[in-house]
Structure formats: C-alpha cells, structure tokens
Motif scaffolding. Structure first.
Motif, mmCIF file in Angstrom:
data_model
loop_
_atom_site.group_PDB
_atom_site.id
_atom_site.type_symbol
_atom_site.label_atom_id
_atom_site.label_comp_id
_atom_site.label_asym_id
_atom_site.label_seq_id
_atom_site.Cartn_x
_atom_site.Cartn_y
_atom_site.Cartn_z
ATOM 1 N N ARG A 172 0.809 -1.217 0.000
ATOM 2 C CA ARG A 172 0.000 0.000 0.000
ATOM 3 C C ARG A 172 0.843 1.268 0.000
ATOM 4 O O ARG A 172 0.630 2.145 -0.849
ATOM 5 N N PRO A 173 1.805 1.453 0.915
ATOM 6 C CA PRO A 173 2.586 2.703 0.873
ATOM 7 C C PRO A 173 3.432 2.851 -0.377
ATOM 8 O O PRO A 173 3.642 3.967 -0.868
ATOM 9 N N THR A 174 3.920 1.728 -0.912
ATOM 10 C CA THR A 174 4.708 1.798 -2.143
ATOM 11 C C THR A 174 3.845 2.277 -3.304
ATOM 12 O O THR A 174 4.247 3.158 -4.085
ATOM 13 N N ALA A 175 2.641 1.703 -3.433
ATOM 14 C CA ALA A 175 1.726 2.123 -4.496
ATOM 15 C C ALA A 175 1.365 3.602 -4.362
ATOM 16 O O ALA A 175 1.316 4.335 -5.356
ATOM 17 N N PRO A 185 13.809 3.976 -5.002
ATOM 18 C CA PRO A 185 14.354 4.845 -6.073
ATOM 19 C C PRO A 185 14.375 4.176 -7.445
ATOM 20 O O PRO A 185 14.111 4.835 -8.466
ATOM 21 N N TRP A 186 14.667 2.882 -7.501
ATOM 22 C CA TRP A 186 14.656 2.177 -8.777
ATOM 23 C C TRP A 186 13.245 2.096 -9.342
ATOM 24 O O TRP A 186 13.031 2.254 -10.552
ATOM 25 N N LEU A 236 8.181 1.293 3.387
ATOM 26 C CA LEU A 236 8.612 1.583 2.024
ATOM 27 C C LEU A 236 9.920 0.845 1.736
ATOM 28 O O LEU A 236 10.842 0.860 2.558
ATOM 29 N N PRO A 237 10.026 0.191 0.596
ATOM 30 C CA PRO A 237 11.213 -0.631 0.328
ATOM 31 C C PRO A 237 12.441 0.202 0.025
ATOM 32 O O PRO A 237 12.346 1.325 -0.497
ATOM 33 N N ALA A 238 13.614 -0.347 0.315
ATOM 34 C CA ALA A 238 14.873 0.335 0.003
ATOM 35 C C ALA A 238 15.060 0.500 -1.498
ATOM 36 O O ALA A 238 15.801 1.381 -1.951
#
Length: 251
Positions: free
Chosen positions: A46-49, A206-207, A201-203
């Motif tokens: 959810r936070p990534t999206a 940025p990619w 949030l994943p490390a």
C-alpha cells in the motif's frame, strides 16, 4: 524486496505506468497487481503504491494541464468530498484478509473499467472544452471514492473515471485531466495519514521511481497525442483480473 522481485517489477512498473498514464491514471492498482503477483508483503504494497502514485500523478497532471485538458472547476467538487475520507481510509489498519479482499475488488473493478474504455464509444473532444460537473453529486461521489482510495492504496482514479464518463460530465481526455490531480491529492493525503506505514517503504523505491516516471513520460505522450489501443488496455485488464482473483482467493 528480493533481487528477483525487483527484476520483474521494474519492467512491469514501466509498462503499467505507460498504460495507465495514457488515460490520465497513475497506476496504483496496476502496481498493486504486479506486487501481488510476485508476493510482496501487504504492509509494503500500500505505501509503495501510494508513493509511486504521487510522483506519477504529479507528472501526469502537468502533462494534461499543458495540453489544455485540466479543469479546476471540474476537479474541486470531487476533492471537497474525497480529501477528508481519504485521510480516514489511509489511517485505518485492516487485517491481511480484509485488505486482500478490498484490494482484489478494486483490481477487478479496474479490469472492468479498462475493458469498457477499450470498447466503449466516446465522443470527440477538444482542448479547452468545459467539464460539466454538478456540485452535490460530485461531492458525494468524491467522499465514497476518497474512503475507498485510502483503504485500498489506490488514488481513486479507477473509480472516478467511469463515473465521470458514464454520466457524460466530461470526455475521456478531460476526464484524465480531472482524474490525475484527484489521484495526486488522494494519494498524498492517504500516505500522510498512514505515517506508520512509511517505514514499510522498500529500500528499492528509487529504482521503482525511475521505472514509473519513464513509463509516465511515454504514456502521457501516447495518451495526449495518440489514441490508446484497445488491445493494450485489454491485456492490462487481463493482468488485473488474474491478480484480483489471486488476492481474493488468498484471503
């Protein structure tokens, strides 16, 4: 995220961002589908999206505004209803099973909308035409959509666009010019309200950002200057349907 997951998600996010932004969306439901298919944890999904949605929606808003398809008069009634409810939805913590069901239903609805957009007839439109948005219905729709967007980690464009188009309030590109800033506002509010999820949030974010912004550049050019192809939309609808079934069955 594992290297294998990232290797799959980078090209998938590029393609999804390109497809979604061509119709004025930011791609959250597609990102959720891709992450579900590679088994990313729900707390990360959810936070990534939402984070990716904010960036893509900001760029998409600028492109549609630049092309003359943005309408503040068409936007603000939806925002007035949606922003408080998006904050509420973003602050709620759902059980894993309930999250899967809600996200799955959102993805299934996305698939239906995309098929309708691919085969439904729409009238021609020109930049600068005024959107005809009635105040009270727009506020009511915005409130419901805002709550759903906050709960499911989508910006709400998948719910807003079919309402605007089916009601005849705006043409497809003007709908995109309303949907993109609507998605931007709801995603920002939902992510800010769920500050406890920021740590998830994943490390590799940025990619993922590079992938979706590259897709947005491609998609907005295609959507504004060329017609979206029905088979690309249909293929994306199929992917979303598979992911929706996976989520709902997992729950």
């Amino acid at each position: 995220m594992s290297p294998d997951q990232l290797l799959i998600l980078l090209p998938a996010f590029f393609l999804l961002a390109a497809l979604y932004t061509s119709v004025g969306h930011a791609g959250a439901s597609g990102y959720l589908a891709a992450m579900a298919l590679v088994a990313v944890m729900p707390d990360t999904m959810r936070p990534t999206a939402l984070a990716l949605n904010i960036l893509v929606a900001a760029f998409t808003t600028w492109r549609f505004w630049q092309a003359g398809y943005f309408s503040w008069r068409g936007l603000w009634p939806f925002l007035l209803g949606s922003v408080p409810l998006a904050a509420l939805g973003g602050s709620l913590r759902l059980t894993t099973g309930l999250y899967y069901v809600l996200a799955g239903c959102a993805l299934a609805l996305s698939a239906i909308v995309l098929v309708w957009r691919a085969w439904g007839g729409v009238a021609p439109e020109r930049p600068g035409e005024a959107a005809r948005i009635p105040l009270a219905p727009a506020m009511a729709c915005g409130a419901v959509i805002g709550l759903l967007s906050g709960l499911t980690g989508t910006g709400g464009g998948i719910f807003l666009s079919p309402i605007v188009l089916l009601a005849g309030w705006a043409g497809p590109r003007h709908t995109g010019g309303i949907s993109a800033p609507f998605i931007l506002a709801n995603s920002a509010v939902a992510l800010a309200a769920g500050t406890a999820t920021w740590a998830a949030l994943p490390a590799e974010l940025p990619w993922l950002i590079v992938a979706v912004l590259a897709g947005a550049v491609t998609g907005t050019w295609f959507g504004i200057t060329r017609l979206s192809t029905r088979w690309l939309l249909a293929a994306m609808a199929l992917v979303l349907s598979i992911a929706a079934a996976k989520l709902i069955l997992t729950a």
